[in-house]
Design a protein around this motif. Structure first.
Motif, PDB file in Angstrom:
ATOM      1  N   ALA A 124      -3.242  -4.703  -3.899  1.00  0.00           N
ATOM      2  CA  ALA A 124      -3.077  -4.916  -5.281  1.00  0.00           C
ATOM      3  C   ALA A 124      -2.651  -3.878  -6.154  1.00  0.00           C
ATOM      4  CB  ALA A 124      -4.332  -5.674  -5.605  1.00  0.00           C
ATOM      5  N   ASP A 125      -2.283  -4.074  -7.353  1.00  0.00           N
ATOM      6  CA  ASP A 125      -1.816  -2.806  -8.321  1.00  0.00           C
ATOM      7  C   ASP A 125      -1.927  -3.198  -9.720  1.00  0.00           C
ATOM      8  OD1 ASP A 125      -1.270  -0.069  -8.414  1.00  0.00           O
ATOM      9  OD2 ASP A 125       0.914  -0.607  -9.085  1.00  0.00           O
ATOM     10  N   HIS A 126      -2.221  -2.387 -10.365  1.00  0.00           N
ATOM     11  CA  HIS A 126      -2.097  -2.267 -12.017  1.00  0.00           C
ATOM     12  C   HIS A 126      -1.630  -0.972 -12.372  1.00  0.00           C
ATOM     13  CE1 HIS A 126      -4.603  -5.936 -11.503  1.00  0.00           C
ATOM     14  NE2 HIS A 126      -5.076  -5.397 -10.691  1.00  0.00           N
ATOM     15  N   LEU A 127      -0.826  -1.043 -13.672  1.00  0.00           N
ATOM     16  CA  LEU A 127      -0.297   0.080 -14.140  1.00  0.00           C
ATOM     17  C   LEU A 127      -1.361   0.595 -15.513  1.00  0.00           C
ATOM     18  CD1 LEU A 127       3.315  -1.420 -13.893  1.00  0.00           C
ATOM     19  CD2 LEU A 127       2.075   0.563 -12.527  1.00  0.00           C
ATOM     20  N   ALA A 128      -2.269   0.310 -15.225  1.00  0.00           N
ATOM     21  CA  ALA A 128      -3.411   0.916 -16.435  1.00  0.00           C
ATOM     22  C   ALA A 128      -4.698   0.845 -15.954  1.00  0.00           C
ATOM     23  CB  ALA A 128      -3.072  -0.082 -17.893  1.00  0.00           C
ATOM     24  N   LEU A 155       2.321  -4.514   5.466  1.00  0.00           N
ATOM     25  CA  LEU A 155       1.839  -3.664   4.508  1.00  0.00           C
ATOM     26  C   LEU A 155       2.820  -4.072   3.216  1.00  0.00           C
ATOM     27  CD1 LEU A 155       2.628  -0.152   6.597  1.00  0.00           C
ATOM     28  CD2 LEU A 155       0.574  -1.283   5.814  1.00  0.00           C
ATOM     29  N   VAL A 156       1.701  -4.905   2.272  1.00  0.00           N
ATOM     30  CA  VAL A 156       2.351  -5.373   1.115  1.00  0.00           C
ATOM     31  C   VAL A 156       1.931  -4.521  -0.075  1.00  0.00           C
ATOM     32  CG1 VAL A 156       2.400  -7.630  -0.087  1.00  0.00           C
ATOM     33  CG2 VAL A 156       2.422  -7.578   2.577  1.00  0.00           C
ATOM     34  N   ALA A 157       3.072  -4.202  -0.759  1.00  0.00           N
ATOM     35  CA  ALA A 157       2.855  -3.412  -1.991  1.00  0.00           C
ATOM     36  C   ALA A 157       2.961  -4.350  -3.107  1.00  0.00           C
ATOM     37  CB  ALA A 157       3.571  -2.393  -2.030  1.00  0.00           C
ATOM     38  N   LEU A 179       9.799   2.300   2.511  1.00  0.00           N
ATOM     39  CA  LEU A 179       8.898   1.571   3.373  1.00  0.00           C
ATOM     40  C   LEU A 179       9.124   0.926   4.440  1.00  0.00           C
ATOM     41  CD1 LEU A 179       5.765   1.722   3.202  1.00  0.00           C
ATOM     42  CD2 LEU A 179       5.703  -0.367   1.787  1.00  0.00           C
ATOM     43  N   ASP A 180      10.162  -0.075   4.308  1.00  0.00           N
ATOM     44  CA  ASP A 180      10.306  -0.913   5.499  1.00  0.00           C
ATOM     45  C   ASP A 180      11.150  -0.085   6.332  1.00  0.00           C
ATOM     46  OD1 ASP A 180      10.328  -3.743   5.934  1.00  0.00           O
ATOM     47  OD2 ASP A 180      12.376  -3.592   6.402  1.00  0.00           O
ATOM     48  N   HIS A 181      11.783   0.940   6.178  1.00  0.00           N
ATOM     49  CA  HIS A 181      12.207   1.817   7.227  1.00  0.00           C
ATOM     50  C   HIS A 181      11.267   2.506   7.992  1.00  0.00           C
ATOM     51  CE1 HIS A 181      16.665   0.955   7.466  1.00  0.00           C
ATOM     52  NE2 HIS A 181      16.644   1.032   5.805  1.00  0.00           N
ATOM     53  N   ILE A 182      10.458   3.322   7.227  1.00  0.00           N
ATOM     54  CA  ILE A 182       9.494   4.022   7.552  1.00  0.00           C
ATOM     55  C   ILE A 182       8.156   3.327   8.629  1.00  0.00           C
ATOM     56  CG2 ILE A 182       7.272   5.151   6.832  1.00  0.00           C
ATOM     57  CD1 ILE A 182       8.938   6.465   4.399  1.00  0.00           C
ATOM     58  N   SER A 183       8.086   1.990   8.187  1.00  0.00           N
ATOM     59  CA  SER A 183       6.899   1.210   9.010  1.00  0.00           C
ATOM     60  C   SER A 183       7.869   0.460   9.981  1.00  0.00           C
ATOM     61  CB  SER A 183       6.340   0.383   8.029  1.00  0.00           C
ATOM     62  OG  SER A 183       7.281  -0.761   7.348  1.00  0.00           O
ATOM     63  N   ALA A 184       9.171   0.649  10.297  1.00  0.00           N
ATOM     64  CA  ALA A 184       9.810  -0.049  11.210  1.00  0.00           C
ATOM     65  C   ALA A 184       9.555  -1.800  10.959  1.00  0.00           C
ATOM     66  CB  ALA A 184       9.513   0.118  12.576  1.00  0.00           C
ATOM     67  N   GLY A 185       9.845  -2.033   9.729  1.00  0.00           N
ATOM     68  CA  GLY A 185       9.880  -3.523   9.310  1.00  0.00           C
ATOM     69  C   GLY A 185       8.598  -4.032   9.030  1.00  0.00           C
ATOM     70  N   ARG A 186       7.551  -3.574   8.131  1.00  0.00           N
ATOM     71  CA  ARG A 186       6.367  -4.064   8.119  1.00  0.00           C
ATOM     72  C   ARG A 186       6.176  -4.322   6.490  1.00  0.00           C
ATOM     73  NH1 ARG A 186       2.136  -1.013  10.453  1.00  0.00           N
ATOM     74  NH2 ARG A 186       3.214   0.821  10.830  1.00  0.00           N
ATOM     75  N   ALA A 187       7.059  -4.012   5.718  1.00  0.00           N
ATOM     76  CA  ALA A 187       6.921  -3.951   4.388  1.00  0.00           C
ATOM     77  C   ALA A 187       6.933  -5.375   3.655  1.00  0.00           C
ATOM     78  CB  ALA A 187       7.919  -3.167   3.611  1.00  0.00           C
ATOM     79  N   GLY A 188       6.313  -5.761   2.639  1.00  0.00           N
ATOM     80  CA  GLY A 188       6.401  -6.785   1.864  1.00  0.00           C
ATOM     81  C   GLY A 188       5.958  -6.505   0.372  1.00  0.00           C
ATOM     82  N   TRP A 189       6.743  -7.342  -0.644  1.00  0.00           N
ATOM     83  CA  TRP A 189       6.718  -7.016  -1.906  1.00  0.00           C
ATOM     84  C   TRP A 189       6.033  -8.211  -2.663  1.00  0.00           C
ATOM     85  CZ3 TRP A 189      11.652  -7.831  -5.637  1.00  0.00           C
ATOM     86  CH2 TRP A 189      11.168  -7.689  -7.004  1.00  0.00           C
TER      87      TRP A 189
END
Ligand SMILES: Cc1cc2nc3c(=O)[nH]c(=O)nc-3n(C[C@H](O)[C@H](O)[C@H](O)COP(=O)(O)O)c2cc1C
Ligand SMILES: Cc1cc2nc3c(=O)[nH]c(=O)nc-3n(C[C@H](O)[C@H](O)[C@H](O)COP(=O)(O)O)c2cc1C
Lengths: 458, 458
Positions: free
Chosen positions: A57-61, A97-99, A118-128
C-alpha cells in the motif's frame, strides 16, 4: 485440481495490518513497518506459503490524523514502494510484487518507467495498484492547496492508464536486434512514438526502457465508487475489493464483471480479491479473544479520530453513546464513508462502538479457526463473491505465521489453493494473458526480456 | 596512509562508458546497459576494487538524436535508477549508490522520500546527483512543450534542495520512541512540519519516512556553468566535474572551493571528481590502439549528430574538412558547448575529426598503462586539480576489469587509494560529516536507523 476454481491470495503489507494497535501486540515487531530484515522475512514467509503477491500500500503524506491520534500509530512512516519492492525482488524468486502508485500526484512517464524497470528486475513479477489518492491533504505536499475533485481524479486516472500502457508498448518485444556486425542496436520500425495529447495529459514518448517482461505489469485497482468500478471494469486485472459482507461481495462481483462484458472484456481476465482481515485461533473463542485484545490496544483518542477521517466529518461533538447522525456527502473517498455508515446501521452501533472499529479495522474480517476461515473463503469463492482475498494480518509476524501454517495448508488440502507456483510471473500465478503490444500486435511471440537469461535470485 | 591525500573513485555506469561504439567492442556485453546479472557482476567488481560509489546517470527521455544515429546506440534504454540501485543494495555491502534525479521534472516530496528509502535500504549508502536536465526534449514527456530556461532551472534546483533536505529533517533521529507500554509510537516534539512556501515550490511535509541513516544522502552535482558551480559551492558534497585538462581542473577546483569559503562552507566538505575516460593497455601504444579501434566502431552518421547535440547547433551543412564555425549561445547545456568548442580550437580539429570525438568521448581521457594513468591521477591530486575521479570505462566488462586489476593495485601501492573500506556509509568512504538536523540540532547523537540492526546483505 485444474478443474476446481482456485483462490488467489494477495498480502496487504502496509500499513501493517491497518490495525493501529498492532505494534503493541505481544510478540509483534514494533518497527515491522520499516525494518528491512523483518520485511524480507515476511516476504519469504509469504512466498513459502505460495501467495500470489506481496501488495505494498502507499500514501503520499503522513496520514491526516490529529497529532494526538497520529503519535499512537505505526503507520506514519514506511519504505517507499519501488525501492522496497526492488530490494525484495532480490531476496525472493516467485511472489508477485505489487506497488501502489497515484495517478493524481505523479507523472505517467515516471510511473511507466519505474514499473517497467521493476518488472525487468523481478523477471516479470510487477503489478501496479492504481489509486487516485483519497487523502485530500496530499495536495499540500505537491504544490497545491486543492485536492482534485473525485470525478476529475478518475477521469485523469483513465487517461493516465492509456498513456502508461501506451508507453510500455513503445518498443516491440523484438525491437532490440543488437546486430554488432552492422552496428544496428534496434530496428527503427519497432519503435513507436506515442504522441499522446489528451485532456489531462500530454506525453510524447517513447519510453527509455524496453517493453516489460509481462508485456504490461498486472493492473490492480482498489476504488469502490461508481467511477472506481467503471475504471476497474475497463482496465483492471485484479481488484482489491472492500465489501464487508458476502452478499455485498456477490453484488459487487456481478456488477463489475457485468460492466466488463459491456466494454467487451473477458470476465476471467479480472480477479476480484476483497480485503479480508484474518485472525486465526485454535478455537473460535481464542481467535475472538485475540482480536478483542488487539482492539483494546487502540486508544479512544485514535478511534474517534479515525472515525472522523473515514466519514470525512467530525462526529466527536455528538453523544458517544448515541447513534451515528446523518453524514453529508464529501469530496474524499465515498466508499469508505458509505461502508462505515452501513456498518453502523447494520450492527446498530453507537459512536463509541463504531470508533473502536474504525480505529482498528471496520471491514470484512474472518475471525476463527483454520477450518471456519477456510469455510468462509470457500463459500465466497463458490458463490462468486470473490476470486480470492487480499489478506490483512492482525499483527506481524505472528498473525502471518498463523495464517501460513494453519489456513494455507487447510486451503491446499481442499484443493482450492496451489501447493506450488506453476509459472514464474505474476500473470502466470493469476492466470492472466500477456497483453499484445497495441502497436505491434502481430510481432514475434518470442519474448525477448532485457533482464532475462542468467540472472540471479531476483 | 592517513597522512597522504587520498583519491576518491566513482564509477560512471550509464550510458555504459558514454561511448556509443562500446557495445560492438570485442568481448563487450551488447546488452550490458540493462541486463541485471551483468550489472550485478559489475557492481561487485567495483566493490571488490573499493570504489567509493556506483554512479547511475539518468535521462528522462530517449536521447534527442535523429533516428539514424539513435538506432546505432546502446544508450536508448536503461533501468530506472531507484529500482536498480535498491536491487544492487541487496547484492553489495559497502559501495555507495548514487542516483541521478532531476529537479526540473520531479517533485521534492517524491525525491526526498525515495532517497531516504534507498538510504535506509542500503544502510547509509545513498547519494543524490542533482541535475537540472539538459535535454530540452524531456519537456515533451512531461506535459510541456517548453523546457525551462537555464537560469530558472537552477533557481528551482536551489529551492528544491532546500525543500528536500528540509523534508529529510522532518523527524529527529530519535523521534521514534515506540513505547509499547504507553502506546506512544513517536514523540510529537520531534516531528517538524516544513511548511515551505517559495517561489517555485510549496510543500508542507512532514515526510512519511524517518530521517535517512546518513542524516542526508550525499549531495552530488554535475553542472559546470556559472550557475552550476554556484549551486555546487552552496550545496554539493561531491562534484562530477567535466574539465578536460589539468590546468582547467585546477582553475575549476580553485574557483569552486573559493566560492565555498564565500558562503562559509569548509572546502574539505566537497570532493571534486572530474569525469575521466580511462583506457588501460600493457603499453601506451596498445592502449591507444584499443581506443582507436573503439572509436572506429562509431558510425559517422552518429558522430556528426552527437556533435550537433553537444553544440546545440547543426553543423552538418558546413564543410566536414573545414574548421568549426562560430557557435551561438543556447538554452541547453552551456558547458557541453563550451567544452566542445574549446576542444576544437585547442587541437585545431576539423568538423570530421571533432565529430569522431563527439560520437565517442570528447572529454578528459587517460589512455596508457597502469603506471602512466596512476601518474596522471596522482598529478591531478597533488596539484589540487581534483580529489579523485569519476571513471568512465571504455567498454564492459573488459575496460572495468582492466582498471580494477591493473590501475587500482598501482594506486594502492602508491598509498593514495584505500585497500579496504574503513566505514560502512558513503559519507564514511568520502570523509564527509553527517549533517545535523536543522530543526533538532542538539538532539541525541545516538543515531537510530530504522533499517539498521540485524539486516541482510544490503
Ligand atoms: C484493500 C485496499 C487497499 C487500498 N490501498 C490504498 C493505498 O495503498 N493507497 C491509497 O491511496 N488508497 C488505497 N486504497 C483506497 C482506494 O484506492 C480507494 O481510494 C478507496 O477504496 C475509495 O474508492 P473510491 O475512490 O472509488 O471512492 C485501498 C483500498 C482498498 C480497499
Ligand atoms: C560526469 C557527468 C555526469 C552527468 N550525468 C548526467 C545525468 O546523468 N543526467 C543528466 O541529465 N545530466 C547529466 N550531466 C549533465 C550535468 O548535469 C549538467 O547539465 C551539464 O554538466 C551541464 O552543466 P550546466 O547545466 O551547468 O551548463 C552529467 C555531467 C557530467 C560531467
Amino acid at each position: 485440481m485444474s478443474q476446481t476454481r482456485q483462490l488467489h491470495l494477495g498480502a496487504f503489507m502496509r500499513p501493517v495490518s491497518i490495525h493501529t494497535g498492532a505494534w503493541r501486540y505481544p510478540g509483534a515487531w514494533p518497527d515491522a513497518n520499516f525494518n528491512l530484515a523483518h520485511i524480507t522475512r515476511l516476504a519469504r514467509t509469504l512466498e513459502a506459503a505460495k501467495f500470489d503477491a506481496f501488495f505494498m500500500a502507499d500514501h503520499l503524506a503522513v496520514l491526516n490524523m490529529p497529532i494526538e491520534a497520529l503519535k499512537r500509530s505505526h503507520t506514519v512512516t514506511s519504505f517507499e514502494p519501488f525501492t522496497l519492492l526492488s530490494a525484495l525482488a532480490m531476496v525472493t524468486e516467485r511472489i508477485g510484487l505489487v506497488a501502489t502508485a497515484s495517478t493524481t500526484y505523479d507523472e505517467p512517464y515516471h510511473i511507466a518507467r519505474r514499473f517497467a524497470s521493476l518488472d525487468h528486475i523481478s523477471a516479470g513479477r510487477a503489478g501496479w495498484n492504481i489509486v487516485t489518492t483519497g487523502n485530500p491533504e496530499t495536495s499540500f505536499n505537491f504544490g497545491s492547496d486543492q485536492h482534485l475533485a473525485h470525478a476529475t481524479r478518475y477521469a485523469r486516472a483513465r487517461e493516465f492508464y492509456d498513456v502508461v500502457t501506451g508507453l510500455w508498448d513503445s518498443w516491440a518485444d523484438d525491437a532490440f536486434v543488437r546486430d554488432v556486425e552492422q552496428g544496428l542496436f534496434f530496428d527503427p520500425d519497432k519503435l513507436h512514438v506515442l504522441g499522446h495529447e489528451g485532456e489531462h495529459l500530454s506525453v510524447r514518448g517513447p519510453l527509455n526502457i524496453g517493453r516489460p517482461v509481462q508485456g504490461w505489469p498486472v493492473i490492480v485497482q482498489a476504488g469502490a465508487s461508481d467511477a472506481g468500478r467503471q475504471l476497474a471494469a475497463e482496465t483492471a486485472e485484479v481488484i482489491f475489493g472492500s465489501e464487508a459482507t458476502r452478499e455485498g461481495g456477490k453484488a459487487f462481483y456481478a456488477d463489475v464483471k457485468g460492466r466488463m462484458a459491456v466494454v467487451g472484456r473477458d470476465p476471467d481476465h479480472l480477479k476480484i480479491l476483497p480485503a479480508a482481515f484474518v485472525v486465526v485461533g485454535e478455537t473460535v473463542e481464542e481467535a475472538r479473544a485475540k482480536r478483542a485484545h488487539l482492539d483494546s490496544l487502540v486508544h479512544y483518542d485514535s478511534g474517534i479520530r479515525s472515525l472522523n477521517i473515514m466519514l470525512d466529518y467530525d462526529v466527536s461533538g455528538f453523544d458517544p453513546d448515541g447513534p451515528l447522525p446523518d453524514i453529508p456527502e464529501s469530496n474524499a473517498s465515498k466508499s469508505a464513508r458509505d461502508r462505515t455508515v452501513a456498518l453502523a446501521r447494520r450492527e446498530n452501533l453507537t459512536i463509541r462502538q463504531l470508533a473502536a472499529r474504525a480505529g482498528s479495522y471496520a471491514g470484512l474480517a474472518f475471525v476463527g479457526t483454520a477450518k471456519t476461515i477456510a469455510d468462509e473463503m470457500e463459500a465466497w469463492l463458490d458463490e462468486r463473491a470473490s476470486d480470492g482475498f487480499n489478506v490483512m494480518f492482525p499483527w506481524l509476524p505472528g498473525g502471518l505465521d498463523d495464517f501460513a501454517t494453519q489456513v494455507v495448508p487447510e486451503l491446499q488440502r481442499r484443493g482450492i489453493f496451489r501447493k506450488d507456483y506453476e509459472g514464474t510471473t505474476l500473470r502466470d500465478h493469476l492466470g492472466l494473458p500477456r497483453p499484445e503490444n497495441r502497436f505491434f500486435a502481430k510481432a514475434a511471440r518470442e519474448v525477448e526480456s532485457e533482464a532475462a537469461g542468467d540472472q540471479p535470485a531476483g
